[in-house]
Scaffold this motif. Sequence first.
Motif, mmCIF file in Angstrom:
data_model
loop_
_atom_site.group_PDB
_atom_site.id
_atom_site.type_symbol
_atom_site.label_atom_id
_atom_site.label_comp_id
_atom_site.label_asym_id
_atom_site.label_seq_id
_atom_site.Cartn_x
_atom_site.Cartn_y
_atom_site.Cartn_z
ATOM 1 N N ASN A 162 0.831 -1.196 0.000
ATOM 2 C CA ASN A 162 0.000 0.000 0.000
ATOM 3 C C ASN A 162 0.877 1.261 0.000
ATOM 4 O O ASN A 162 2.059 1.205 0.335
ATOM 5 C CB ASN A 162 -0.908 -0.011 1.232
ATOM 6 C CG ASN A 162 -2.168 0.802 1.029
ATOM 7 O OD1 ASN A 162 -2.256 1.604 0.120
ATOM 8 N ND2 ASN A 162 -3.145 0.575 1.879
ATOM 9 N N PHE A 163 0.269 2.389 -0.362
ATOM 10 C CA PHE A 163 0.957 3.672 -0.364
ATOM 11 C C PHE A 163 0.074 4.717 0.307
ATOM 12 O O PHE A 163 -1.145 4.554 0.401
ATOM 13 C CB PHE A 163 1.256 4.138 -1.805
ATOM 14 C CG PHE A 163 2.082 3.175 -2.597
ATOM 15 C CD1 PHE A 163 3.460 3.265 -2.586
ATOM 16 C CD2 PHE A 163 1.488 2.185 -3.354
ATOM 17 C CE1 PHE A 163 4.233 2.380 -3.329
ATOM 18 C CE2 PHE A 163 2.237 1.291 -4.092
ATOM 19 C CZ PHE A 163 3.621 1.388 -4.082
ATOM 20 N N THR A 164 0.694 5.779 0.751
ATOM 21 C CA THR A 164 -0.086 6.897 1.295
ATOM 22 C C THR A 164 -0.348 7.902 0.192
ATOM 23 O O THR A 164 0.529 8.197 -0.627
ATOM 24 C CB THR A 164 0.664 7.598 2.441
ATOM 25 O OG1 THR A 164 1.946 8.046 1.971
ATOM 26 C CG2 THR A 164 0.868 6.665 3.614
ATOM 27 N N ASN A 165 -1.557 8.437 0.145
ATOM 28 C CA ASN A 165 -1.871 9.522 -0.790
ATOM 29 C C ASN A 165 -1.355 10.848 -0.250
ATOM 30 O O ASN A 165 -0.825 11.668 -0.984
ATOM 31 C CB ASN A 165 -3.380 9.617 -1.023
ATOM 32 C CG ASN A 165 -3.887 8.506 -1.916
ATOM 33 O OD1 ASN A 165 -3.114 7.910 -2.661
ATOM 34 N ND2 ASN A 165 -5.162 8.203 -1.840
ATOM 35 N N ASN A 166 -1.580 11.083 1.030
ATOM 36 C CA ASN A 166 -0.972 12.234 1.690
ATOM 37 C C ASN A 166 -1.117 12.069 3.202
ATOM 38 O O ASN A 166 -1.828 11.178 3.679
ATOM 39 C CB ASN A 166 -1.575 13.555 1.206
ATOM 40 C CG ASN A 166 -2.917 13.868 1.841
ATOM 41 O OD1 ASN A 166 -3.817 13.032 1.828
ATOM 42 N ND2 ASN A 166 -3.067 15.068 2.376
ATOM 43 N N VAL A 177 -4.180 9.231 4.361
ATOM 44 C CA VAL A 177 -5.088 8.547 3.432
ATOM 45 C C VAL A 177 -4.243 7.584 2.618
ATOM 46 O O VAL A 177 -3.187 7.950 2.097
ATOM 47 C CB VAL A 177 -5.792 9.545 2.495
ATOM 48 C CG1 VAL A 177 -6.681 8.801 1.509
ATOM 49 C CG2 VAL A 177 -6.612 10.534 3.280
ATOM 50 N N GLU A 178 -4.710 6.325 2.524
ATOM 51 C CA GLU A 178 -3.979 5.340 1.736
ATOM 52 C C GLU A 178 -4.770 4.963 0.495
ATOM 53 O O GLU A 178 -5.817 5.562 0.211
ATOM 54 C CB GLU A 178 -3.609 4.125 2.600
ATOM 55 C CG GLU A 178 -4.701 3.650 3.553
ATOM 56 C CD GLU A 178 -5.744 2.826 2.866
ATOM 57 O OE1 GLU A 178 -6.787 3.402 2.524
ATOM 58 O OE2 GLU A 178 -5.546 1.620 2.652
ATOM 59 N N MET A 179 -4.252 4.012 -0.278
ATOM 60 C CA MET A 179 -4.788 3.746 -1.606
ATOM 61 C C MET A 179 -6.202 3.162 -1.598
ATOM 62 O O MET A 179 -6.879 3.161 -2.621
ATOM 63 C CB MET A 179 -3.851 2.793 -2.367
ATOM 64 C CG MET A 179 -2.494 3.393 -2.674
ATOM 65 S SD MET A 179 -2.586 4.792 -3.805
ATOM 66 C CE MET A 179 -2.962 3.949 -5.337
ATOM 67 N N ASN A 180 -6.650 2.655 -0.464
ATOM 68 C CA ASN A 180 -8.032 2.194 -0.362
ATOM 69 C C ASN A 180 -8.989 3.341 -0.064
ATOM 70 O O ASN A 180 -10.168 3.118 0.195
ATOM 71 C CB ASN A 180 -8.152 1.133 0.745
ATOM 72 C CG ASN A 180 -7.361 -0.112 0.423
ATOM 73 O OD1 ASN A 180 -7.552 -0.727 -0.615
ATOM 74 N ND2 ASN A 180 -6.440 -0.480 1.317
#
Length: 752
Positions: A162-166, A177-180
């Motif tokens: 997973n990655f963080t959006n910001n 906020v993550e990719m889900n």
Amino acid sequence: MSQRNGIMSRVLAVVLVFTLCLAMGGCGDKKNSGGHTTDKKSETQAKGRFLEQERKLPKEVTTLLSAVERTDGVVEAFGYSDETGEQYILTTKNAGKKWKARKIKSFPAYSYDGVTIAKDGTIAVAGMFRADSNKVGLRLISKAGRIKEVPLNLPKWRKEENFTNNIAFVGDKIYLVEMNNKIYELDPRNGKLKSFCSDEDGNVRGVFAAGQDVAIVRTDSTVVFADSKTGTIREENKKLQRIFENLDGGNQDNSFPVNFSANEKNETVIVCHKGIFFVKTTGGAVEQILNGDIVSLSDGSMYFKSVIQVDARNYMVFAVDSLGNDKCLYYHYDKNASAVPTKQITVYALEDSHVLQQTISYFQKKNPDVYVKKLIGLSGNNSVTADDAIKALNTDIMAGKGPDVLVTDGLPVERYIEKGILTDMSAEISGTQGEMFENILQAYQKDGKVYQLPLQFYCAVAEGPKDFVKAVGNIQNMAEAADKLKKEKKTTVWPVMASSNLLETLFDADSSTWGTSAEEIKAGVKKYLETAKKLYDMDNDRTENQKYRDRLEETLDSVKSDGELYSTGENENVGRISGENLCSIQTLVSLQEVQNIYGIEKKAGGSYGLLGSDHPSFVPYVGLGLMTKGKENDNAKEFIRTAYTAQAQEAMNAAFPVNKKAYEKKITGLESYYMGMTGEDGSEISYHAAKLSSSQQKQLTQMLEGLTTPTITDRVIRELVMEQGKKYLREKTSLEDAVDEITRKVELYVSE
């Protein structure tokens, strides 16, 4: 410090605030912001407006990621050098007049997936920090520069890392906020994660510190605030939503189309393209502090990294512009400046675009006492057609209410020239005439006069095996060459293209050959549609191709035109790497796309060339014409002069500048990058888009210098062809009926 005093009185109703502020640079009462009152007498004599300055960032830092005003009043920022990767903590005590840059003990960062700074100066960085792993981690950097690793155990995203959006520091917690599209609260002391505002799961694009609340930007572009202590969503402020239209985009190097200030208590300052606003997160009026229309904030291609309210009369905005350059913009309230610029010109465009707004912003920055009023015929928010908008414009022109400057894209320009509505602007462009692409300038010269000239231009190209590219002198020969190649190779040759993309690309390459008489247009349209159908049906016999095309058609049918430039076939060219197709066509609308073409060629082989090279045509983009009325307005003439300078065109981020000096600076300033994507079957596709070599630059320049004829740009005619063309390709009408309907409506339109 509390922003309650001096921020502007809270007494005006939001409707009054919006109507006044959209016309004026500052609003509020004299006591609180040095602004003006709203009675008739004071409006005509009003003084006080925010003026924009650019404060230079330290030369060591080329990318700034986040900034905040600390509790001690010092502004702290974090950034790095693109060249060396070295990371810096920046501080200023005088709103960016002078910066102190302190290099820290750097850690490798292969991506920055979120950066935020707490009010005590602690910096949090989320990203990938190991070359052998794509797992996202978190690093804390103290005010003194000490680095601490914090565990970050995100849930899986589609069974992948997973990655963080910001991320955003609010108080002593980090919200992410993550990719889900879910929000989590993270305790930076131990890395403990817990769900936050679970009711918003799946609907979240980003989170920001908004005072002591968490601002949540939803996927539908609405914004709500959540109490950071309880996670309770506060009542939605309907007045707030009026300043947001489209919050898509951004999120590159921690930038967004909106940002919020970490003020105290339940107050925040918001920056977006419409300006700077004050709002209480608990509800109430939304007050516009600064109108974005009269400063560079209105540039729709600009994204924001931070906004800071130094005090009621001073604001700092950290942003990245259309060329990827980081900016520190400083806004100071000048009580002696006119509340609105004392001079005004009007510019009309059928559709808005980033390039037009960039031109306006550049001009207003050079001429702060001139307000450029932008009039847009097609807003996209109603059922007005191009025909409706042009008729309304013509009515205004005949009534003497027309604009000073006309953006000619999509308009029946030749009729305006014949009727004397547009005037010769040779004198206005004489200072930069020697810098122009001579072939583009010559295409618009009539008896030594120039009535219109595009700021930018682009063209259509074909890619594939070299023998195929040699046969693209016209679209009919190209279709025959593709068919021949299919028979020889016995494989998929032509990409699956949506009808609109195929028709647009062929139109840009072919419409300049159709002539002007009714019979010539009819014959040209018929050959054009026959060729389009041949290509549309090629390699469409497989079920998976048909399903993919159906999805494309459905997606593009729902997209409204917004005046921006998009390549019509870049993704199809990528298919040459995976072997999905051997050939492709596309509109070439940026230098980066040229880099992509060469990157794909390196993996897939082949070459590229001008589509329709037997009759080399180009598409003008954001053409300007000086109205006869505007000839009397010195500021309108100055607008024309400024728009064609190399400096103004260097700031534009689409297509090819008509000013060749600007083009040459852009092409030599390109940076290399890597492109990666996932195919329909889940396979990974990547290539390296390198800087253009001298021979590649020469090949592109020679192709652009060989363009001679503009395509048909009249929006009504273009839409008629697209409408009937899509019906014909999708077998909802016959060729004869489509051609007859186009011809009949074009004749009717031209006769009006």
